[in-house]
Design a protein around this motif. Structure first.
Motif, PDB file in Angstrom:
ATOM      1  N   UNK A 201     -20.352 102.514  -7.189  1.00  0.00           N
ATOM      2  CA  UNK A 201     -20.908 101.591  -6.180  1.00  0.00           C
ATOM      3  C   UNK A 201     -19.935 100.512  -5.733  1.00  0.00           C
ATOM      4  N   UNK A 202     -19.098 100.027  -6.644  1.00  0.00           N
ATOM      5  CA  UNK A 202     -18.132  99.006  -6.264  1.00  0.00           C
ATOM      6  C   UNK A 202     -17.031  99.555  -5.352  1.00  0.00           C
ATOM      7  N   UNK A 203     -16.758 100.840  -5.464  1.00  0.00           N
ATOM      8  CA  UNK A 203     -15.677 101.431  -4.670  1.00  0.00           C
ATOM      9  C   UNK A 203     -16.180 102.162  -3.435  1.00  0.00           C
ATOM     10  N   UNK A 204     -17.460 102.029  -3.081  1.00  0.00           N
ATOM     11  CA  UNK A 204     -17.990 102.711  -1.906  1.00  0.00           C
ATOM     12  C   UNK A 204     -17.283 102.330  -0.607  1.00  0.00           C
ATOM     13  N   UNK A 205     -16.920 101.054  -0.389  1.00  0.00           N
ATOM     14  CA  UNK A 205     -16.156 100.750   0.838  1.00  0.00           C
ATOM     15  C   UNK A 205     -14.851 101.527   0.928  1.00  0.00           C
ATOM     16  N   UNK A 206     -14.150 101.677  -0.202  1.00  0.00           N
ATOM     17  CA  UNK A 206     -12.918 102.448  -0.210  1.00  0.00           C
ATOM     18  C   UNK A 206     -13.168 103.928   0.034  1.00  0.00           C
ATOM     19  N   UNK A 207     -14.263 104.453  -0.527  1.00  0.00           N
ATOM     20  CA  UNK A 207     -14.610 105.859  -0.301  1.00  0.00           C
ATOM     21  C   UNK A 207     -14.931 106.084   1.172  1.00  0.00           C
ATOM     22  N   UNK A 208     -15.662 105.142   1.782  1.00  0.00           N
ATOM     23  CA  UNK A 208     -15.974 105.268   3.205  1.00  0.00           C
ATOM     24  C   UNK A 208     -14.726 105.252   4.071  1.00  0.00           C
ATOM     25  N   UNK A 209     -13.806 104.344   3.769  1.00  0.00           N
ATOM     26  CA  UNK A 209     -12.553 104.284   4.525  1.00  0.00           C
ATOM     27  C   UNK A 209     -11.731 105.552   4.330  1.00  0.00           C
ATOM     28  N   UNK A 210     -11.685 106.047   3.096  1.00  0.00           N
ATOM     29  CA  UNK A 210     -10.942 107.271   2.821  1.00  0.00           C
ATOM     30  C   UNK A 210     -11.552 108.455   3.565  1.00  0.00           C
ATOM     31  N   UNK A 211     -12.875 108.494   3.644  1.00  0.00           N
ATOM     32  CA  UNK A 211     -13.556 109.577   4.360  1.00  0.00           C
ATOM     33  C   UNK A 211     -13.179 109.560   5.836  1.00  0.00           C
ATOM     34  N   UNK A 212     -13.236 108.375   6.450  1.00  0.00           N
ATOM     35  CA  UNK A 212     -12.911 108.269   7.882  1.00  0.00           C
ATOM     36  C   UNK A 212     -11.451 108.619   8.148  1.00  0.00           C
ATOM     37  N   UNK A 213     -10.559 108.189   7.256  1.00  0.00           N
ATOM     38  CA  UNK A 213      -9.136 108.402   7.464  1.00  0.00           C
ATOM     39  C   UNK A 213      -8.705 109.837   7.179  1.00  0.00           C
ATOM     40  N   UNK A 214      -9.611 110.648   6.616  1.00  0.00           N
ATOM     41  CA  UNK A 214      -9.262 112.026   6.271  1.00  0.00           C
ATOM     42  C   UNK A 214     -10.073 113.035   7.060  1.00  0.00           C
ATOM     43  N   UNK A 215     -11.377 112.828   7.171  1.00  0.00           N
ATOM     44  CA  UNK A 215     -12.257 113.844   7.750  1.00  0.00           C
ATOM     45  C   UNK A 215     -11.937 114.123   9.215  1.00  0.00           C
ATOM     46  N   UNK A 216     -11.960 113.083  10.055  1.00  0.00           N
ATOM     47  CA  UNK A 216     -11.764 113.301  11.483  1.00  0.00           C
ATOM     48  C   UNK A 216     -10.337 113.728  11.833  1.00  0.00           C
ATOM     49  N   UNK A 217      -9.290 113.118  11.245  1.00  0.00           N
ATOM     50  CA  UNK A 217      -7.938 113.606  11.561  1.00  0.00           C
ATOM     51  C   UNK A 217      -7.702 115.054  11.142  1.00  0.00           C
ATOM     52  N   UNK A 218      -8.234 115.457   9.983  1.00  0.00           N
ATOM     53  CA  UNK A 218      -8.041 116.837   9.539  1.00  0.00           C
ATOM     54  C   UNK A 218      -8.809 117.817  10.416  1.00  0.00           C
TER      55      UNK A 218
END
Length: 286
Positions: A201-218
């Motif tokens: 739960x504490x790292x959810x903002x980082x997981x969200x940012x990582x998802x955006x920075x990986x999912x759409x570009x790939x």
């Protein structure tokens, strides 16, 4: 005497107000370059894409590109395949990058910034050069695009986008509240419970940012799949590229508009989840 002091106080107050107004105006001026950049390189290009997406070759309003996309099974199939590959790439990058970021952010194991620099260093190299080097290495290992196009593409995707997962997670994990983690352990939580109900739960903002920075570009990437699979795997970005190179501006613009909608939805969903976590605060972490 009193009137003189009142006049001086009034004069000083006006001077302070004038100074504050000038300072406020100067701070507002700092936003001008941002707005100029936003208008020239974001708003105007998006409006051009929307214009071409809903016009025909003569510039008249038309839904031909929309109808063509939803009646062409090959394009819909490419969209589905691209979503699947992008999701798989993101999951693999998160599974690899999350423990690596935790290790790099833990001062017990990583006492300097050399290791994080080694993981981020590939981002400094040209994207096309990295992809070409990956192709040569995989060919030397016997995993070429002719025999294993899907495997070669996935390896290239994970290699190129893994740093985009590690960096936001590493930044988030540097700010972990270790007092909560220690308190959870002291209250009898096992390591799995601490990880799932406190650290994640504490790292959810980082997981969200990582998802955006990986999912759409790939999903929109076409260099990796085209180079490593030797043209055997076509992603959504490949179709957009082919439409533009073949002067099919209307069809390509509509597909680009679909990409913009998917990006907007991803950002909206991720932002809402992170906002809910922040509003609930730390009381619900454990």
């Amino acid at each position: 005497m009193k009137s003189k002091s009142e006049k001086e106080a009034r004069k000083n107050r006006k001077a302070r107000e004038k100074k504050a107004s000038a300072l406020h105006f100067s701070r507002r001026n700092l936003c001008i370059p941002y707005w100029v950049f936003l208008i020239l390189f974001v708003i105007i290009p998006v409006l051009i894409v929307i214009f071409y997406a809903f016009t025909d070759e003569n510039g008249y309003f038309s839904f031909a590109a929309l109808v063509n996309f939803f009646t062409t099974w090959s394009k819909i199939n490419v969209l589905i395949v691209s979503l699947f590959i992008a999701l798989q790439t993101t999951i693999i990058c998160l599974l690899i990058g999350y423990p690596l970021a935790y290790f790099l952010a833990n001062k017990k194991f990583n006492k300097n910034t050399v290791l994080i620099t080694l993981f981020i260093a590939p981002m400094w190299i040209n994207f096309v050069l990295r992809t070409g080097a990956t192709r040569d290495l995989l060919t030397w290992m016997g995993i070429n695009g002719g025999n294993y196009p899907y495997l070669a593409t996935m390896i290239g995707m994970v290699y190129n986008y893994l740093p985009f997962v590690i960096l936001p997670l590493y930044t988030t994990m540097l700010n972990l509240d270790h007092s909560q983690i220690e308190a959870a352990s002291d209250l009898g939580a096992n390591p799995f419970q601490v990880f799932t109900r406190n650290i994640i739960p504490q790292t959810m903002p980082g997981i969200g940012s990582a998802f955006l920075m990986t999912f759409m570009p790939s999903m929109s990437s076409y260099v990796i799949s085209d180079t490593l699979s030797e043209g055997k795997i076509t992603l959504f970005g490949n179709y957009i590229y082919l439409d533009f190179t073949n002067n099919a501006w209307n069809d390509g613009s509509f597909m680009a508009l679909i990409m913009l909608v998917l990006v907007g939805l991803s950002m909206l969903l991720t932002r809402n989840r992170n906002t809910d976590k922040e509003e609930r605060g730390g009381n619900n972490l454990w």
